[in-house]
Design a protein around this motif. Structure first.
Motif, PDB file in Angstrom:
ATOM      1  N   GLU A  26     -37.419   4.745 -16.530  1.00 50.55           N
ATOM      2  CA  GLU A  26     -37.568   5.279 -14.910  1.00 50.55           C
ATOM      3  C   GLU A  26     -36.881   6.659 -14.818  1.00 50.55           C
ATOM      4  N   ARG A  27     -37.344   7.593 -15.721  1.00 47.89           N
ATOM      5  CA  ARG A  27     -36.672   9.214 -15.736  1.00 47.89           C
ATOM      6  C   ARG A  27     -37.762   9.884 -15.687  1.00 47.89           C
ATOM      7  N   ILE A  28     -39.052   9.436 -15.284  1.00 44.15           N
ATOM      8  CA  ILE A  28     -40.191  10.561 -15.329  1.00 44.15           C
ATOM      9  C   ILE A  28     -39.832  11.789 -14.636  1.00 44.15           C
ATOM     10  N   GLU A  29     -39.497  11.741 -13.243  1.00 48.39           N
ATOM     11  CA  GLU A  29     -39.387  13.100 -12.678  1.00 48.39           C
ATOM     12  C   GLU A  29     -38.063  13.851 -13.346  1.00 48.39           C
ATOM     13  N   ALA A  30     -37.097  13.271 -13.894  1.00 47.50           N
ATOM     14  CA  ALA A  30     -36.033  14.014 -14.316  1.00 47.50           C
ATOM     15  C   ALA A  30     -36.666  14.746 -15.771  1.00 47.50           C
ATOM     16  N   ILE A  31     -37.151  14.039 -16.473  1.00 50.78           N
ATOM     17  CA  ILE A  31     -37.877  14.654 -17.806  1.00 50.78           C
ATOM     18  C   ILE A  31     -38.663  15.687 -17.407  1.00 50.78           C
ATOM     19  N   ALA A  44     -30.887  23.708 -14.578  1.00 55.35           N
ATOM     20  CA  ALA A  44     -31.123  22.256 -13.456  1.00 55.35           C
ATOM     21  C   ALA A  44     -29.720  21.590 -13.553  1.00 55.35           C
ATOM     22  N   VAL A  45     -29.802  20.619 -12.343  1.00 55.96           N
ATOM     23  CA  VAL A  45     -28.522  19.913 -12.339  1.00 55.96           C
ATOM     24  C   VAL A  45     -28.982  18.600 -11.992  1.00 55.96           C
ATOM     25  N   PHE A  46     -28.525  17.475 -12.588  1.00 60.19           N
ATOM     26  CA  PHE A  46     -28.963  16.104 -12.315  1.00 60.19           C
ATOM     27  C   PHE A  46     -27.458  15.653 -11.570  1.00 60.19           C
ATOM     28  N   LEU A  47     -27.842  14.992 -10.185  1.00 58.04           N
ATOM     29  CA  LEU A  47     -26.689  14.430  -9.537  1.00 58.04           C
ATOM     30  C   LEU A  47     -26.707  12.962  -9.732  1.00 58.04           C
ATOM     31  N   ALA A 154     -24.347  18.375 -14.839  1.00 54.69           N
ATOM     32  CA  ALA A 154     -24.592  16.908 -14.423  1.00 54.69           C
ATOM     33  C   ALA A 154     -23.148  16.740 -13.577  1.00 54.69           C
ATOM     34  N   SER A 155     -23.452  15.977 -12.534  1.00 56.34           N
ATOM     35  CA  SER A 155     -22.062  15.796 -11.704  1.00 56.34           C
ATOM     36  C   SER A 155     -22.523  14.603 -10.796  1.00 56.34           C
ATOM     37  N   ASN A 156     -21.336  13.867 -10.433  1.00 59.01           N
ATOM     38  CA  ASN A 156     -21.505  12.770  -9.541  1.00 59.01           C
ATOM     39  C   ASN A 156     -21.054  13.234  -8.184  1.00 59.01           C
ATOM     40  N   GLU A 157     -20.842  14.717  -7.966  1.00 57.28           N
ATOM     41  CA  GLU A 157     -20.338  15.155  -6.688  1.00 57.28           C
ATOM     42  C   GLU A 157     -20.969  16.620  -6.543  1.00 57.28           C
ATOM     43  N   LEU A 158     -21.010  17.136  -5.382  1.00 63.78           N
ATOM     44  CA  LEU A 158     -21.328  18.487  -5.144  1.00 63.78           C
ATOM     45  C   LEU A 158     -20.208  19.391  -5.098  1.00 63.78           C
ATOM     46  N   PRO A 159     -20.215  20.718  -5.219  1.00 70.71           N
ATOM     47  CA  PRO A 159     -19.217  21.208  -5.163  1.00 70.71           C
ATOM     48  C   PRO A 159     -18.604  21.617  -3.879  1.00 70.71           C
ATOM     49  N   ARG A 160     -17.398  21.566  -3.778  1.00 74.27           N
ATOM     50  CA  ARG A 160     -16.740  21.614  -2.365  1.00 74.27           C
ATOM     51  C   ARG A 160     -17.053  23.053  -1.753  1.00 74.27           C
ATOM     52  N   ALA A 161     -17.037  23.357  -0.593  1.00 74.63           N
ATOM     53  CA  ALA A 161     -17.540  24.404  -0.025  1.00 74.63           C
ATOM     54  C   ALA A 161     -16.248  25.360  -0.482  1.00 74.63           C
ATOM     55  N   GLY A 162     -16.830  26.697  -0.846  1.00 69.58           N
ATOM     56  CA  GLY A 162     -15.930  27.589  -1.301  1.00 69.58           C
ATOM     57  C   GLY A 162     -15.854  27.809  -2.791  1.00 69.58           C
ATOM     58  N   GLU A 163     -16.312  26.636  -3.464  1.00 69.49           N
ATOM     59  CA  GLU A 163     -15.881  26.466  -4.917  1.00 69.49           C
ATOM     60  C   GLU A 163     -17.294  26.195  -5.780  1.00 69.49           C
ATOM     61  N   ALA A 164     -17.622  27.132  -6.492  1.00 70.82           N
ATOM     62  CA  ALA A 164     -18.631  27.047  -7.520  1.00 70.82           C
ATOM     63  C   ALA A 164     -20.143  27.210  -6.971  1.00 70.82           C
ATOM     64  N   LEU A 172     -31.724  26.038 -10.306  1.00 69.12           N
ATOM     65  CA  LEU A 172     -33.018  26.049  -9.421  1.00 69.12           C
ATOM     66  C   LEU A 172     -33.371  24.885  -9.188  1.00 69.12           C
ATOM     67  N   LEU A 173     -33.459  23.839 -10.155  1.00 69.07           N
ATOM     68  CA  LEU A 173     -33.825  22.394  -9.666  1.00 69.07           C
ATOM     69  C   LEU A 173     -32.875  21.538  -9.744  1.00 69.07           C
ATOM     70  N   ARG A 174     -32.626  20.543  -8.664  1.00 69.62           N
ATOM     71  CA  ARG A 174     -31.582  19.642  -8.246  1.00 69.62           C
ATOM     72  C   ARG A 174     -32.134  18.325  -7.961  1.00 69.62           C
ATOM     73  N   LEU A 175     -31.681  17.454  -8.862  1.00 70.26           N
ATOM     74  CA  LEU A 175     -32.204  15.961  -8.835  1.00 70.26           C
ATOM     75  C   LEU A 175     -31.365  14.693  -8.627  1.00 70.26           C
ATOM     76  N   TYR A 176     -31.427  13.937  -7.964  1.00 75.06           N
ATOM     77  CA  TYR A 176     -30.607  12.919  -7.826  1.00 75.06           C
ATOM     78  C   TYR A 176     -31.011  11.784  -8.678  1.00 75.06           C
ATOM     79  N   VAL A 177     -30.182  11.607  -9.748  1.00 70.81           N
ATOM     80  CA  VAL A 177     -30.793  10.550 -10.591  1.00 70.81           C
ATOM     81  C   VAL A 177     -29.835   8.982 -10.453  1.00 70.81           C
TER      82      VAL A 177
END
Length: 376
Positions: A26-31, A44-47, A154-164, A172-177
């Motif tokens: 079930e990772r067609i899009e991420a691949i 890219a980043v996988f969230l 990879a991250s289970n959270e987005l960067p807080r405002a003003g950080e990173a 460039l590419l951002r995907l929720y897994v």
């Protein structure tokens, strides 16, 4: 329309993609996004929640590129720059030279996996931006080239405002897994039935470099450029601003998608990955995807809308207090499944097929639950 000459090279990428799909369920899009990132030398980043196979996916892709080295690390707030760039060479420091020992660290790898990337301190991330952005490391005052092709965060959270924020912008590419959705795949995982074969190289670094050059030669015809300009205006009207640099990079992603599909020029369908590169905040994600897919893959856009409706009906079924409510939700699910099946007929796009399969699973579960309720 003519096709690129090197069909054998594209076949190697297709083999890599299908091979990883066989072990990363079930990772067609991420691949696909990982491969697109490699083809355009982007990040890219996988969230999403931990334990969803993000690192496994990157390891599997990299292992199938002969000669490619992987740097993988789990970041944390106290991580110093040395954990990414390598420790200072003490012997050289005694001679008055400021050098890092970079072997097996970020400056010497081809692919990087940065787990929990937004937990890292801003100072450490800033120290790495030269390698990530320019593929350059300063060694004793000299700028040294780095072989990095792509970094996957990879991250289970987005960067807080003003950080990173600078680093977030460079992904460039951002995907929720998401966790596995299909019951058969969860069953296989729990029973140990998922494939475990050792990865084998399907292409080389030299072939990757050749493919990158071929991608750059893919043309974007006038009508598709017009569609891109129209999409840019639509996003802007929706309050979603995309920088000129990002648009340039996303055009390369469209070229790479066309190349993977064996086309010599970009079509509207090749704009579909832009759904993962045109949003910045979570609030923008769904609207950006809808605007992009309405242009690139209207069938998929409709299917995703129907999937949302199907999930809503499935939740209603689970919360039903009476048999009548459960039957009503089940009937609604059946109608949605029938509609998606008709939409997907003859399309063959992996994401459309995936959505249709998922709705079929929801419908099957609904039938089972309603039948069980009537028996009891």
């Amino acid at each position: 329309m003519t096709k690129p000459n090197d069909a054998g090279l594209r076949a190697a990428f297709t083999s890599l993609e299908q091979d990883v799909q066989g072990v990363a369920l079930e990772r067609i899009e991420a691949i696909r996004l990982a491969i697109l990132s490699l083809l355009v030398r982007a990040h890219a980043v996988f969230l999403g929640p931990p334990g969803t196979g993000k690192s496994f996916l990157v390891e599997q892709v990299t292992a199938r590129i002969t000669g490619a080295s992987l740097f993988s690390t789990l970041l944390h707030p106290q991580a110093p720059a040395e954990e990414l760039l390598g420790p200072l060479d003490v012997a050289e420091l005694g001679k008055g030279r400021y050098l890092r020992r970079t072997a097996s660290y970020l400056p010497s790898c081809h692919v990087a996996f940065l787990d929990e990337v937004f937990k890292c301190s801003p100072s450490t991330l800033n120290a790495c931006l030269g390698v990530l952005n320019e593929r350059k490391l300063t060694q004793d005052g000299q700028r040294i080239s780095c072989p990095l092709v792509s970094a996957i965060g990879a991250s289970n959270e987005l960067p807080r405002a003003g950080e990173a924020e600078a680093l977030w912008d460079r992904f460039l590419l951002r995907l929720y897994v998401q966790p596995l959705q299909e019951e058969a795949n969860v069953r296989a995982l729990l029973s140990g039935g998922t494939p475990t074969r050792a990865p084998q190289g399907t292409l080389t670094l030299a072939q990757l470099e050749t493919a990158q050059k071929q991608v750059a030669a893919i043309t974007i015809p006038g009508p598709v450029l017009d569609a891109l300009l129209s999409l840019r205006a639509d996003l802007s009207r929706a309050g979603i601003e995309v920088s000129d640099r990002r648009w340039t990079q996303l055009a390369q992603v469209a070229r790479a998608h066309a190349w993977l599909e064996g086309r010599a020029e970009v079509t509207l369908e090749d704009l579909s990955p832009l759904a993962h590169g045109t949003w910045t905040t979570p609030e923008q994600r769904r609207q950006a995807a809808s605007l992009v897919l309405t242009v690139a893959l209207p069938t998929l856009a409709t299917c995703l809308e129907e999937l949302d409706r199907a999930l809503e009906q499935h939740r209603a079924l689970l919360a039903a207090k009476t048999d009548e409510d459960a039957v009503r939700a089940s009937i609604a699910l059946r109608k949605i499944a029938t509609k998606i099946k008709a939409l997907a007929k003859g399309v063959g796009h992996p994401r459309v097929v995936e959505v249709a399969r998922r709705v079929e699973g929801l419908q099957a579960d609904a039938i089972k639950r309603v039948a069980g309720a009537s028996v009891s």
